[in-house]
Motif scaffolding. Structure first.
Motif, PDB file in Angstrom:
ATOM      1  N   TYR A 261      23.882  -6.882  23.577  1.00  0.00           N
ATOM      2  CA  TYR A 261      24.567  -8.172  23.448  1.00  0.00           C
ATOM      3  C   TYR A 261      25.977  -7.982  22.891  1.00  0.00           C
ATOM      4  O   TYR A 261      26.892  -8.742  23.230  1.00  0.00           O
ATOM      5  CB  TYR A 261      23.766  -9.101  22.550  1.00  0.00           C
ATOM      6  N   SER A 262      26.164  -6.969  22.048  1.00  0.00           N
ATOM      7  CA  SER A 262      27.504  -6.682  21.524  1.00  0.00           C
ATOM      8  C   SER A 262      28.426  -6.227  22.647  1.00  0.00           C
ATOM      9  O   SER A 262      29.585  -6.661  22.746  1.00  0.00           O
ATOM     10  CB  SER A 262      27.426  -5.593  20.451  1.00  0.00           C
ATOM     11  N   LEU A 266      31.841  -8.137  24.153  1.00  0.00           N
ATOM     12  CA  LEU A 266      33.131  -7.470  24.265  1.00  0.00           C
ATOM     13  C   LEU A 266      33.667  -7.519  25.697  1.00  0.00           C
ATOM     14  O   LEU A 266      34.872  -7.688  25.919  1.00  0.00           O
ATOM     15  CB  LEU A 266      33.017  -6.015  23.808  1.00  0.00           C
ATOM     16  N   MET A 267      32.775  -7.387  26.679  1.00  0.00           N
ATOM     17  CA  MET A 267      33.211  -7.385  28.075  1.00  0.00           C
ATOM     18  C   MET A 267      33.524  -8.783  28.588  1.00  0.00           C
ATOM     19  O   MET A 267      34.369  -8.962  29.461  1.00  0.00           O
ATOM     20  CB  MET A 267      32.132  -6.741  28.959  1.00  0.00           C
ATOM     21  N   LEU A 268      32.839  -9.789  28.042  1.00  0.00           N
ATOM     22  CA  LEU A 268      32.996 -11.168  28.521  1.00  0.00           C
ATOM     23  C   LEU A 268      33.523 -12.062  27.399  1.00  0.00           C
ATOM     24  O   LEU A 268      33.046 -13.174  27.207  1.00  0.00           O
ATOM     25  CB  LEU A 268      31.651 -11.694  29.050  1.00  0.00           C
ATOM     26  N   TRP A 269      34.502 -11.549  26.672  1.00  0.00           N
ATOM     27  CA  TRP A 269      35.002 -12.243  25.479  1.00  0.00           C
ATOM     28  C   TRP A 269      35.496 -13.650  25.787  1.00  0.00           C
ATOM     29  O   TRP A 269      35.361 -14.563  24.971  1.00  0.00           O
ATOM     30  CB  TRP A 269      36.116 -11.417  24.853  1.00  0.00           C
ATOM     31  N   ARG A 275      28.488 -16.274  21.937  1.00  0.00           N
ATOM     32  CA  ARG A 275      28.831 -16.407  20.520  1.00  0.00           C
ATOM     33  C   ARG A 275      28.383 -15.156  19.768  1.00  0.00           C
ATOM     34  O   ARG A 275      27.472 -14.439  20.189  1.00  0.00           O
ATOM     35  CB  ARG A 275      28.116 -17.626  19.910  1.00  0.00           C
ATOM     36  N   VAL A 276      29.030 -14.910  18.659  1.00  0.00           N
ATOM     37  CA  VAL A 276      28.556 -13.858  17.757  1.00  0.00           C
ATOM     38  C   VAL A 276      27.239 -14.322  17.145  1.00  0.00           C
ATOM     39  O   VAL A 276      27.152 -15.423  16.607  1.00  0.00           O
ATOM     40  CB  VAL A 276      29.578 -13.566  16.645  1.00  0.00           C
TER      41      VAL A 276
END
Length: 367
Positions: A261-262, A266-269, A275-276
């Motif tokens: 998920y991280s 990062l790829m689909l910011w 959401r974080v």
């Protein structure tokens, strides 16, 4: 400023702080499940294993105390679902154990090493994340859902609402569920604690005892954070929900799916639907906690691959850990600590698979 006081923000920032401490302590004490198993197989030394068992004991006692008094509901966690995919848990755990052994460390250990300057661990984590994401939503996920997950046991067949060992004991013995919960928690928790502390050399190792107890308490604190502080009414829908978790229920430490998920975030910011979450925050927290400890003690060192063969081996291990960790619903931390702390039957199966995979691989490496 008001946004920082929302339940979701408290869960995310609280998760980061807990994981920061987790990473620093794991670095300081050299906490590593694979290393603990390796010490026994190769040197017959139980020091790190006793530390790990003490961590589990504290996590079991603390988490189930919160459950017993009604502050959290562990039966709603992903580990307690009434469908028991035993083949996925066993095979996924086994492959994770194989992967972490040939990669010389589990997901948590690689996060800790990354904080200490290991570029090798960065590469491992990237490939682990890709493999985990493929197992969640991609090609590997098709195999998992089509061929492994359907081979499962429905606990509802025996009038059980979850796969929790206390509920099974209650069904078999006639004890009330609360009495069975208390009994099982004390037997498992105190039993593991007693085994860990019966060794005189370990009792004299205060850093390991303090480290194991602290890590266990962090697992408990994470359950309280997501299951109590992060549990409330959504002001938009007026539904009672668990805020800022990927599973949409209470969570504790687990690092395989959160790495995926991280990477997705990062790829689909620019995707505003992402959401974080608690899991993503814990991944960052472990790395930065380990980094802070390494820098403060002047142990930070850049590290790369020793050879092409080393690179190849590490990548194979990373892919196996990504697939195995998602398939088994957790890693050495996700199942070995958080899952076991719920006393879920599936977590014991997954942990048995992880240990078996590691031991078989170590024996193969010896030969």
């Amino acid at each position: 400023m008001s946004e920082l006081n929302t339940p979701a923000a408290l869960v995310v920032w609280g998760g980061f702080v807990l994981a920061f401490l987790f990473g620093a302590i794991a670095n300081k004490t050299n906490f590593c499940t694979m290393g603990a198993i390796s010490d026994i197989v190769n040197m017959e030394h139980w020091g790190r294993m006793r530390m790990w068992l003490l961590t589990i004991a504290i996590a079991v006692l603390g988490a189930n105390l919160l459950y017993y008094v009604g502050w959290i509901d562990l039966s709603k966690s992903v580990y307690q679902r009434p469908i028991l995919p035993w083949l996925s848990l066993l095979l996924g755990g086994f492959l994770f154990g194989v992967g972490m052994t040939i990669a010389a460390g589990c997901t948590n250990k690689n996060l800790v090493r990354l904080g200490g300057g290991s570029l090798r661990s960065l590469v491992v984590l990237v490939f682990l994340s890709i493999s985990a994401y493929m197992t969640l939503k991609g090609l590997f996920g098709h195999w998992r859902v089509s061929y492994l997950d359907p081979i499962a046991i429905d606990m509802a067949r025996w009038n059980l609402s979850s796969q929790g060992v206390p509920q099974i004991v209650s069904k078999l013995t006639g004890l009330s569920e609360k009495s069975a919960l208390l009994t099982c928690s004390l037997v498992v928790g105190l039993g593991l604690m007693g085994f860990a502390l019966k060794d005189r050399r370990f009792r004299g190792n205060l850093p390991q005892i303090a480290g194991g107890a602290s890590l266990g308490l962090l697992i408990v604190a994470a359950w309280y954070l997501t299951g109590h502080i992060g549990h409330g009414e959504n002001p938009d829908t007026l539904e009672t929900v668990y805020f800022a978790t990927n599973t949409r229920t209470l969570e504790s430490m687990s690092f395989v799916a959160p790495t995926a998920y991280s990477l997705e975030l990062l790829m689909l910011w620019s995707d505003k639907t992402l959401r974080v979450t608690f899991g993503i925050a814990t991944v960052a927290g472990v790395v930065l906690g380990s980094f802070a400890y390494a820098v403060s003690t002047r142990q930070f060192r850049w590290e790369g691959f020793a050879s092409l063969e080393d690179l190849r081996t590490q990548l194979v291990g990373a892919v196996l850990m990504g697939f195995g960790g998602v398939t088994a619903i957790g890693c050495t931390i996700g199942q070995g600590l958080s899952g076991i702390s719920t006393l879920a039957l599936g977590s014991f199966i997954a942990l048995a698979g992880i240990i078996s995979g590691a031991v078989v691989t170590m024996k193969w490496q010896q030969r």
